[in-house]
Design a protein around this motif. Structure first.
Motif, PDB file in Angstrom:
ATOM      1  N   LYS A 114       0.756  -1.153   0.232  1.00  0.00           N
ATOM      2  CA  LYS A 114      -0.076  -0.144  -0.248  1.00  0.00           C
ATOM      3  C   LYS A 114       0.884   1.277  -0.328  1.00  0.00           C
ATOM      4  O   LYS A 114       1.961   1.288   0.163  1.00  0.00           O
ATOM      5  CB  LYS A 114      -1.059   0.162   1.174  1.00  0.00           C
ATOM      6  CG  LYS A 114      -2.005  -1.307   1.065  1.00  0.00           C
ATOM      7  CD  LYS A 114      -2.933  -1.074   1.948  1.00  0.00           C
ATOM      8  CE  LYS A 114      -3.858  -2.319   1.897  1.00  0.00           C
ATOM      9  NZ  LYS A 114      -5.182  -2.177   2.752  1.00  0.00           N
ATOM     10  N   HIS A 115       0.193   2.453  -0.342  1.00  0.00           N
ATOM     11  CA  HIS A 115       0.886   3.740  -0.314  1.00  0.00           C
ATOM     12  C   HIS A 115       1.059   4.143   1.126  1.00  0.00           C
ATOM     13  O   HIS A 115       0.675   3.682   2.030  1.00  0.00           O
ATOM     14  CB  HIS A 115      -0.135   4.593  -0.854  1.00  0.00           C
ATOM     15  CG  HIS A 115      -0.313   4.500  -2.277  1.00  0.00           C
ATOM     16  ND1 HIS A 115       0.526   4.955  -3.326  1.00  0.00           N
ATOM     17  CD2 HIS A 115      -1.317   3.857  -3.068  1.00  0.00           C
ATOM     18  CE1 HIS A 115      -0.066   4.758  -4.595  1.00  0.00           C
ATOM     19  NE2 HIS A 115      -1.062   4.136  -4.401  1.00  0.00           N
ATOM     20  N   ALA A 158       1.360   6.618   4.493  1.00  0.00           N
ATOM     21  CA  ALA A 158       0.471   7.403   5.216  1.00  0.00           C
ATOM     22  C   ALA A 158       0.221   8.760   4.639  1.00  0.00           C
ATOM     23  O   ALA A 158      -0.837   9.284   4.831  1.00  0.00           O
ATOM     24  CB  ALA A 158       0.747   7.297   6.698  1.00  0.00           C
ATOM     25  N   ASN A 197       0.315   9.792   1.663  1.00  0.00           N
ATOM     26  CA  ASN A 197      -0.563   9.737   0.628  1.00  0.00           C
ATOM     27  C   ASN A 197      -1.987   9.929   0.958  1.00  0.00           C
ATOM     28  O   ASN A 197      -2.855  10.637   0.544  1.00  0.00           O
ATOM     29  CB  ASN A 197      -0.438   8.267  -0.056  1.00  0.00           C
ATOM     30  CG  ASN A 197      -1.140   8.386  -1.479  1.00  0.00           C
ATOM     31  OD1 ASN A 197      -0.946   9.190  -2.244  1.00  0.00           O
ATOM     32  ND2 ASN A 197      -2.203   7.591  -1.516  1.00  0.00           N
ATOM     33  N   ASN A 198      -2.370   9.198   1.936  1.00  0.00           N
ATOM     34  CA  ASN A 198      -4.004   9.367   2.362  1.00  0.00           C
ATOM     35  C   ASN A 198      -4.255  11.061   2.741  1.00  0.00           C
ATOM     36  O   ASN A 198      -5.473  11.182   2.279  1.00  0.00           O
ATOM     37  CB  ASN A 198      -4.156   8.450   3.771  1.00  0.00           C
ATOM     38  CG  ASN A 198      -4.223   7.030   3.518  1.00  0.00           C
ATOM     39  OD1 ASN A 198      -3.556   6.634   2.587  1.00  0.00           O
ATOM     40  ND2 ASN A 198      -5.028   6.333   4.183  1.00  0.00           N
ATOM     41  N   GLY A 218      -6.571  13.031   0.755  1.00  0.00           N
ATOM     42  CA  GLY A 218      -8.071  13.754   1.447  1.00  0.00           C
ATOM     43  C   GLY A 218      -7.930  15.236   1.203  1.00  0.00           C
ATOM     44  O   GLY A 218      -8.888  15.705   0.886  1.00  0.00           O
ATOM     45  N   GLY A 235      -8.279  12.216   6.042  1.00  0.00           N
ATOM     46  CA  GLY A 235      -7.192  11.529   5.358  1.00  0.00           C
ATOM     47  C   GLY A 235      -6.383  10.948   6.619  1.00  0.00           C
ATOM     48  O   GLY A 235      -5.957   9.497   6.445  1.00  0.00           O
ATOM     49  N   SER A 247      -8.113   8.321   8.389  1.00  0.00           N
ATOM     50  CA  SER A 247      -8.308   6.982   7.609  1.00  0.00           C
ATOM     51  C   SER A 247      -6.797   6.149   7.577  1.00  0.00           C
ATOM     52  O   SER A 247      -6.839   4.961   7.380  1.00  0.00           O
ATOM     53  CB  SER A 247      -8.460   7.252   6.039  1.00  0.00           C
ATOM     54  OG  SER A 247      -7.470   7.767   5.256  1.00  0.00           O
ATOM     55  N   ILE A 248      -5.944   6.711   7.988  1.00  0.00           N
ATOM     56  CA  ILE A 248      -4.526   5.828   8.287  1.00  0.00           C
ATOM     57  C   ILE A 248      -4.814   4.852   9.332  1.00  0.00           C
ATOM     58  O   ILE A 248      -4.068   3.733   9.326  1.00  0.00           O
ATOM     59  CB  ILE A 248      -3.424   6.869   8.918  1.00  0.00           C
ATOM     60  CG1 ILE A 248      -3.169   7.960   7.622  1.00  0.00           C
ATOM     61  CG2 ILE A 248      -2.178   6.041   9.126  1.00  0.00           C
ATOM     62  CD1 ILE A 248      -2.238   8.983   8.062  1.00  0.00           C
ATOM     63  N   LYS A 302      -5.969   1.487   7.415  1.00  0.00           N
ATOM     64  CA  LYS A 302      -5.075   1.131   6.389  1.00  0.00           C
ATOM     65  C   LYS A 302      -4.649  -0.379   5.952  1.00  0.00           C
ATOM     66  O   LYS A 302      -4.679  -0.725   5.113  1.00  0.00           O
ATOM     67  CB  LYS A 302      -3.880   2.047   6.089  1.00  0.00           C
ATOM     68  CG  LYS A 302      -3.133   2.241   4.916  1.00  0.00           C
ATOM     69  CD  LYS A 302      -2.008   3.225   4.712  1.00  0.00           C
ATOM     70  CE  LYS A 302      -1.507   3.498   3.393  1.00  0.00           C
ATOM     71  NZ  LYS A 302      -2.119   4.751   2.861  1.00  0.00           N
ATOM     72  N   SER A 358      -1.500  -1.671   6.076  1.00  0.00           N
ATOM     73  CA  SER A 358      -0.649  -2.121   5.120  1.00  0.00           C
ATOM     74  C   SER A 358       0.356  -3.203   5.667  1.00  0.00           C
ATOM     75  O   SER A 358       0.268  -3.203   7.236  1.00  0.00           O
ATOM     76  CB  SER A 358       0.103  -0.835   4.767  1.00  0.00           C
ATOM     77  OG  SER A 358       0.700  -0.357   5.936  1.00  0.00           O
TER      78      SER A 358
END
Length: 160
Positions: free
Chosen positions: A74-75, A77, A79-80, A84, A130, A133-134, A137, A139
């Motif tokens: 995954k990307h 943190a 990135n979220n 956002g 955003g 949302s981490i 995630k 990941s």
């Protein structure tokens, strides 16, 4: 007729076991060397016994297993938060500009002012959402350190 169908089936299935390679997993990964420096990122294009091929922005990058220290799915943190903030700023700027009424009796503002305030408030709210949302995630991180046994375990996890 049976022989023709058999021959066509045989020809069409010849690629099924032709390569010992996994392709198009559609999983985004970040690849790091032994010192923790990022050496590649992108969606997994293929995984072979000795290499990992990534695809990002129209380019393909091949990373050899003996140079891989770790792999994270995954990307990052950040990135979220960035996505956002950008989404919130854009949406609220459009709404702020669209609802502008410079002739209103109270709270009169122009389209530019509405867009600026909307971008500021929307960007802030989007960055906060955003960031939240981490927490969800999920990941994963895989230590490879050039070890072929760990590489095989990683391949098995990606297949699932």
């Amino acid at each position: 007729m049976k022989n023709l169908i058999f021959a066509i089936t045989l020809i069409l299935s010849i690629n099924v076991c032709a390569q010992n390679e996994i392709e198009n997993t559609n999983v985004f990964v970040r690849v790091y060397d032994f010192q923790g420096k990022k050496i590649g990122k992108g969606k997994i294009l293929s995984i072979s016994e000795t290499s990992l091929q990534l695809y990002r922005k129209g380019e393909s990058v091949k990373v050899m297993v003996n140079g891989i220290g770790s792999i994270k799915t995954k990307h990052s943190a950040g990135n979220n938060v960035l996505v956002g903030a950008a989404t919130g700023a854009t949406t609220m700027a459009i709404l702020g500009a669209a609802t502008a009424d410079p002739d209103a009796w109270i709270f009169a503002y122009t389209a530019g002012e509405g867009a600026a305030v909307g971008a500021l408030l929307g960007g802030t709210a989007g960055a906060v959402s955003g960031g939240i949302s981490i927490l969800f995630k999920n990941s994963k991180s895989y230590d490879i350190n050039g070890d072929m046994e760990k590489w095989k375990a990683f391949k098995e996890m990606i297949i699932k």
